[in-house]
Design a protein around this motif. Structure first.
Motif, short mmCIF file in Angstrom:
data_model
loop_
_atom_site.label_atom_id
_atom_site.label_comp_id
_atom_site.label_asym_id
_atom_site.label_seq_id
_atom_site.Cartn_x
_atom_site.Cartn_y
_atom_site.Cartn_z
N ARG A 1 4.45 -5.41 15.38
CA ARG A 1 3.49 -4.42 14.89
C ARG A 1 2.75 -4.95 13.67
NH1 ARG A 1 5.79 0.75 11.94
NH2 ARG A 1 6.05 -0.93 10.41
N GLU A 2 3.47 -5.57 12.76
CA GLU A 2 2.83 -6.13 11.58
C GLU A 2 1.86 -7.24 11.96
OE1 GLU A 2 5.98 -7.38 9.08
OE2 GLU A 2 6.67 -5.35 8.58
N ASP B 1 12.40 3.51 9.28
CA ASP B 1 13.28 2.85 8.31
C ASP B 1 14.69 3.41 8.37
OD1 ASP B 1 11.19 1.26 7.37
OD2 ASP B 1 10.57 2.75 5.89
N ASP C 1 0.83 -1.20 0.00
CA ASP C 1 0.00 0.00 0.00
C ASP C 1 0.87 1.26 0.00
OD1 ASP C 1 0.97 0.24 2.59
OD2 ASP C 1 -0.80 -0.68 3.48
N VAL C 2 0.21 2.42 0.00
CA VAL C 2 0.93 3.69 -0.11
C VAL C 2 1.84 3.91 1.09
CG1 VAL C 2 0.65 6.18 -0.30
CG2 VAL C 2 -0.94 4.65 -1.50
N GLU C 3 1.37 3.54 2.28
CA GLU C 3 2.17 3.75 3.49
C GLU C 3 3.47 2.96 3.45
OE1 GLU C 3 1.79 3.30 8.36
OE2 GLU C 3 0.08 2.86 7.04
N GLU C 4 3.40 1.73 2.97
CA GLU C 4 4.60 0.90 2.89
C GLU C 4 5.54 1.37 1.80
OE1 GLU C 4 3.06 -2.99 2.31
OE2 GLU C 4 2.68 -3.35 4.43
N ARG C 5 5.04 2.14 0.85
CA ARG C 5 5.87 2.63 -0.25
C ARG C 5 6.52 3.97 0.08
NH1 ARG C 5 5.80 0.00 -4.84
NH2 ARG C 5 4.29 -1.68 -5.12
N SER C 6 6.63 4.28 1.33
CA SER C 6 7.32 5.49 1.76
C SER C 6 8.44 5.11 2.71
CB SER C 6 6.34 6.45 2.45
OG SER C 6 5.78 5.83 3.60
N THR D 1 10.18 5.85 5.97
CA THR D 1 9.83 6.51 7.21
C THR D 1 11.07 6.75 8.08
OG1 THR D 1 9.45 4.42 8.36
CG2 THR D 1 7.59 5.36 7.14
N GLU E 1 -1.24 -5.67 13.35
CA GLU E 1 -2.04 -5.13 12.26
C GLU E 1 -2.81 -6.24 11.55
OE1 GLU E 1 0.72 -3.05 9.85
OE2 GLU E 1 0.82 -1.27 11.17
#
Length: 475
Positions: free
Chosen positions: A353-354, A272, A262-267, A269, A357
């Motif tokens: 955390r994953e 990271d 998704d978009v959040e994982e494609r950033s 952070t 989720e």
């Protein structure tokens, strides 16, 4: 006396002639491929396309083997540097230089097999995007017949009023430049992803700095590489991000992601960046530990050599240095263990955390399913009651069919099982009695048959028949 050897093949020519597809073509075939076959595009399109395909494979091989550069152990493996130097490096004795190279590159560009690097890097959409397909189809359907008519009218084409001929363009430098070889790029990208899948076990394994990425995957391009060419690296990352959706990156961090992320994982952070920084420190300490251990080993060897040579003071100096290195090694080992433990804790927290989720997503899905009207208590009770009634009705129908069948066969439905069993027992006893009588009669008959008659001078015919001897005589 010096002699010139103009016909002596150069080292690059010998190397070219030893690899496919060059070593698979005869001299006559090579002469045809190296000639200017531009006009065959209209006069003999089948031969023209075959020649272009051969050159496509040939240029890919030249780049893959590093033959476009003087140093074969360096340079690009996915970018073709098309210029006069390339023509010289693929030159073959008794054949010459490729005269239609400009035409070949133009044709491969139109087929999207070779794309100029500037165009490739500036593309906004994927090279596999089909959004421009209708436009290309219209251009082909409408433009090709019109261009064909203008060519035959002498308005355009090799001898037309617009520009110079294709042969003249081959002689110019219009085709010079750097081209991204899409087939080679696809092969390298697949190999990188396979290597990443084999090595990725934790969250930190998906994060790289640019230098670390270059060192880690250099062997994919060439076994002799210790790092990837800078231009190749930029092209690879652009392709993996835009066209395959498998990485995201900025000027400092490269992160592998799933294609359906998704978009959040494609950033990238702050987490990271923190994990990557911690990972780099751990790797740096590991290298320091290796270096310190090597120095300690060297001091030990030097001290031993000095003692054998009788240089006691030098040996003592090596031993003092070794002691200091041991102390430093112990400190670095403690630091490395602490940081490595911290990294593992961070990675575990990220994975937790994953997992949470996933739990939340699963809980929401389960609640949505249980909220369906068919799973409400009232509907469940009604459904089960209806099922019980249906089973009862089915049982009654089955019994009715069974009774009806017995009546049709003439079976008395009122006969009890006990009476039937009594009759069966009586029948069994009667059969047993008959069997005993039969056995007794058979035994008596055997005794009669074995009895030998008394010897008398005269025996009647009836007597002979009742004895065993006449019977045996008849047999």
């Amino acid at each position: 006396m010096s002699t010139s050897t103009p016909s002596t093949p150069s080292s690059s020519s010998l190397r070219i002639l030893s690899i496919p597809p060059f070593n698979q073509a005869s001299t006559t075939r090579l002469q045809a491929l190296y000639s200017d076959f531009t006009r065959q595009k209209h006069s003999n399109p089948v031969s023209f396309q075959a020649n272009v395909e051969w050159w496509k494979n040939a240029l890919e091989t030249v780049v893959t083997y590093g033959l476009q550069d003087s140093n074969e152990s360096a340079g690009s493996r996915v970018i073709l540097h098309a210029n006069s130097t390339l023509q010289e490096r693929v030159k073959i004795p008794k054949v010459g230089k490729p005269l239609a190279l400009g035409t070949v590159l133009t044709e491969l560009h139109s087929l999207r097999s070779f794309i100029p690097i500037t165009e490739f890097m500036n593309l906004k959409a994927s090279i596999y995007a089909t959004s421009s397909l209708p436009v290309r189809l219209v251009s082909y359907v409408v433009g090709k017949p019109l261009w064909w008519a203008l060519e035959h009218a002498g308005v355009v084409g090799d001898e037309g009023i617009f520009g110079s001929s294709t042969s003249e363009r081959n002689k110019s430098t219009a085709w010079h430049g750097d081209y991204v070889l899409i087939p080679s790029l696809e092969t390298v990208a697949d190999a990188i992803m396979e290597a990443q899948r084999d090595s990725e076990t934790t969250t930190a394994d998906a994060l790289y700095t640019w230098p670390c990425f270059s060192r880690t995957f250099a062997h994919v391009l060439d076994d002799s590489f210790d790092q990837i060419d800078k231009q190749d690296l930029k092209v690879l990352l652009k392709y993996l991000e835009r066209d395959r959706g498998l990485v995201v990156y900025d000027k400092d961090v490269i992160k592998f992601v799933e294609s359906d992320a998704d978009v959040e994982e494609r950033s990238i952070t702050a987490v990271d960046r923190g994990v990557l920084e911690l990972k780099n420190v751990v790797e740096s300490l590991a290298q320091q530990l290796e270096s310190l251990q090597n120095k300690i080993d060297r001091c030990t060897r030097e001290a031993s050599i000095s003692m054998k040579q009788g240089r006691k003071s030098i040996a003592l100096n090596h031993l003092r240095l070794r002691k200091q290195l041991h102390e430093l090694l112990d400190k670095r080992l403690n630091s490395h263990a602490t940081l490595e433990s911290t990294l593992l804790t961070v990675e575990a927290a990220m994975e937790d955390r994953e997992i949470m989720e996933s739990y939340q997503s699963s809980t929401a899905t389960l609640k949505a399913i249980l909220a369906h009207p068919s799973l409400q208590r009232e509907n469940i009770e009604k459904t089960m009651e209806a099922l019980a009634e249906a089973n009862t009705d089915a049982h009654e129908v089955d019994e009715a069919i069974k009774v009806g069948g017995d009546i049709a066969l003439g079976v008395d439905a009122n006969i009890s099982d006990a009476e039937v069993e009594e009759e069966l027992e009586a029948l069994v006893q009667e059969m047993a009695a008959v069997k005993v009588n039969d056995s007794r009669s058979e035994a008596e008959q055997r005794l009669l048959d074995l009895r030998v008659p008394e010897h008398t001078p005269q025996t009647t015919e009836a007597g002979w028949k009742s004895s065993k001897i006449p019977v045996l005589a008849r047999q």
